[in-house]
Design an enzyme around this catalytic site. Sequence first.
Site, PDB file in Angstrom:
ATOM      1  N   GLY A  15       0.837  -1.206   0.000  1.00  0.00           N
ATOM      2  CA  GLY A  15       0.000   0.000   0.000  1.00  0.00           C
ATOM      3  C   GLY A  15       0.868   1.251   0.000  1.00  0.00           C
ATOM      4  O   GLY A  15       1.840   1.320   0.738  1.00  0.00           O
ATOM      5  N   VAL A  27      16.994   8.596  -1.205  1.00  0.00           N
ATOM      6  CA  VAL A  27      17.815   7.463  -1.658  1.00  0.00           C
ATOM      7  C   VAL A  27      18.610   7.866  -2.897  1.00  0.00           C
ATOM      8  O   VAL A  27      19.825   7.650  -2.981  1.00  0.00           O
ATOM      9  CB  VAL A  27      16.919   6.228  -1.951  1.00  0.00           C
ATOM     10  CG1 VAL A  27      17.694   5.153  -2.700  1.00  0.00           C
ATOM     11  CG2 VAL A  27      16.335   5.668  -0.658  1.00  0.00           C
ATOM     12  N   ARG A  29      19.369  10.872  -4.142  1.00  0.00           N
ATOM     13  CA  ARG A  29      20.362  11.947  -3.988  1.00  0.00           C
ATOM     14  C   ARG A  29      21.532  11.522  -3.093  1.00  0.00           C
ATOM     15  O   ARG A  29      22.664  11.922  -3.330  1.00  0.00           O
ATOM     16  CB  ARG A  29      19.687  13.222  -3.500  1.00  0.00           C
ATOM     17  CG  ARG A  29      18.763  13.755  -4.599  1.00  0.00           C
ATOM     18  CD  ARG A  29      18.283  15.149  -4.372  1.00  0.00           C
ATOM     19  NE  ARG A  29      17.545  15.609  -5.542  1.00  0.00           N
ATOM     20  CZ  ARG A  29      16.798  16.697  -5.574  1.00  0.00           C
ATOM     21  NH1 ARG A  29      16.676  17.449  -4.505  1.00  0.00           N
ATOM     22  NH2 ARG A  29      16.176  17.042  -6.685  1.00  0.00           N
ATOM     23  N   GLY A 108       4.497  -6.987   4.324  1.00  0.00           N
ATOM     24  CA  GLY A 108       4.648  -7.934   3.208  1.00  0.00           C
ATOM     25  C   GLY A 108       5.886  -7.606   2.396  1.00  0.00           C
ATOM     26  O   GLY A 108       6.647  -8.502   1.992  1.00  0.00           O
ATOM     27  N   SER A 109       6.125  -6.325   2.182  1.00  0.00           N
ATOM     28  CA  SER A 109       7.276  -5.884   1.395  1.00  0.00           C
ATOM     29  C   SER A 109       8.579  -6.201   2.123  1.00  0.00           C
ATOM     30  O   SER A 109       9.571  -6.593   1.509  1.00  0.00           O
ATOM     31  CB  SER A 109       7.197  -4.381   1.151  1.00  0.00           C
ATOM     32  OG  SER A 109       5.895  -4.030   0.767  1.00  0.00           O
ATOM     33  N   ASP A 131      -0.430   2.017   8.509  1.00  0.00           N
ATOM     34  CA  ASP A 131      -1.029   1.223   9.593  1.00  0.00           C
ATOM     35  C   ASP A 131      -0.268   1.310  10.927  1.00  0.00           C
ATOM     36  O   ASP A 131      -0.835   1.025  11.980  1.00  0.00           O
ATOM     37  CB  ASP A 131      -1.121  -0.255   9.186  1.00  0.00           C
ATOM     38  CG  ASP A 131      -1.997  -0.460   7.962  1.00  0.00           C
ATOM     39  OD1 ASP A 131      -2.800   0.436   7.651  1.00  0.00           O
ATOM     40  OD2 ASP A 131      -1.857  -1.513   7.298  1.00  0.00           O
ATOM     41  N   GLU A 191     -16.095   9.438  21.530  1.00  0.00           N
ATOM     42  CA  GLU A 191     -16.804   8.900  22.704  1.00  0.00           C
ATOM     43  C   GLU A 191     -16.392   7.451  22.933  1.00  0.00           C
ATOM     44  O   GLU A 191     -16.260   7.006  24.068  1.00  0.00           O
ATOM     45  CB  GLU A 191     -18.318   8.961  22.490  1.00  0.00           C
ATOM     46  CG  GLU A 191     -18.984  10.213  22.991  1.00  0.00           C
ATOM     47  CD  GLU A 191     -18.347  11.484  22.471  1.00  0.00           C
ATOM     48  OE1 GLU A 191     -18.262  11.627  21.231  1.00  0.00           O
ATOM     49  OE2 GLU A 191     -17.930  12.320  23.277  1.00  0.00           O
TER      50      GLU A 191
END
Length: 325
Positions: A15, A27, A29, A108-109, A131, A191
Amino acid sequence: MNDKSFTLGVLTSGGDAPGMNACIRAVVRTGIANNCRVIGVSNGFDGLINGEFRDLGPRDVGGILQRGGTILQTRRSDLFREARGQREAIRRMNEAGMDGLVVIGGDGSLNGAFALHNQGIKVIGVPGSIDNDIWGTNISIGVDTAMNTIMEAVDKLRDTASSHGRAFLIETMGRGSGYLAAMAGIVCGAEIILIPEVQITVEEVADAIEDAYKRGKTHAIIINAEGSGHKTAELAQALDDMDVGFKTRVTILGHIQRGGSPTAYDRLLASQMGVKAVEGLLAGTSGMMTGLKGRGVDYVALEEVLSHKRTVNLDYYNMARTLAR
Ligand code: F6P
C-alpha cells in the site's frame, strides 16, 4: 558502461504511504552524492521480476518531496511470494549489475526484502505504511499524514454531527492494527473506539453513546477500526435499533487516508530513513530495516522485525476513554 562504484536499486511495494516520494528522493540523492548509479524499479516486486528499470538522477526526483503516492508506482505482488518469482527477480538484478536494493513498504514488502537477503542480495528495508503495525520502529512513513487526514475529516464530521445532534460512526483503515483508530480517538475526542486489540460488544457501544447523550453531549463520535471485528454498517443499524438518543450516520474514510501531501514530520522521517538505508548498503549492511528509536534512526534486523507484531499501546486507548467524559 557503468563507471560508478556501486549500483543501487530502489522500489516501493504494498500500500502506498505519503512520504514514499520523499524517501525515494533521499535514496537517489544520497546515492548520487556517493558516486552510485541509482536504478528506480517500477511497480514494486513485479517490476523487479519484469526488469522494469530506469536510471534516476537528481533532477528525476525534483519536485516530488511534497507529493503523495509514489512516482515508482507500487503493487502487491503474488508472484514474488513464490520461489520462481524471487529467482527471476534475482536474475534481473544480476543482469542490471545491481549491488544493493532499498525496499520501501509495509510488512509484506519487508518479508520480500528478507527473502532476497537470504538469497545473498544486499537489501535494506524502510518501513512505509499508514497502519503503524511494523515492529522495530516507533513510527512508519505515512502514519503522521494519515492521522492528520483522519483528524481533519473527523473535525468536519463533528461540525455536522453537532448541528444535527447525531452520532457519527467513522471507519478508519489499519488492517489488523488499531493504532490509527486509537490515536484518532484521542486527537478527535471520540466517545468510543473499537479496535482489534480490545473486544467490546455492541451493547457496550450503545451504553457509552446513550450515556454521552444523558450527560448532555450534543453529538457523539465513534471510531471503528476496519479490523475491529464489527461491520460498520451493521453496527450503525444496531445502534439505531437500540435507540441510544442520537441517530447514527456512517462515514468510511477509506483510501483518502492513504493520499495527500506528506506532513513535515513524514518528509523528515522519510528523508532520514532514505539516507540511512543508502549509508547502510554502502557500508556493506544487509538484512536490516531502518527504524526510529528514541531521537534517531538506526538499523534493526529484519529477522527481528518480521518475528514480532507491533500492537497498539493500550495506555492510549484507555486515555481516550478517560478524556471522553
Ligand atoms: O496497509 C495499508 C492499507 O491501507 C490498510 O490499512 C488497508 O487494510 C489496506 O492497505 C487496503 O489495501 P488495498 O489498497 O489493496 O485495498
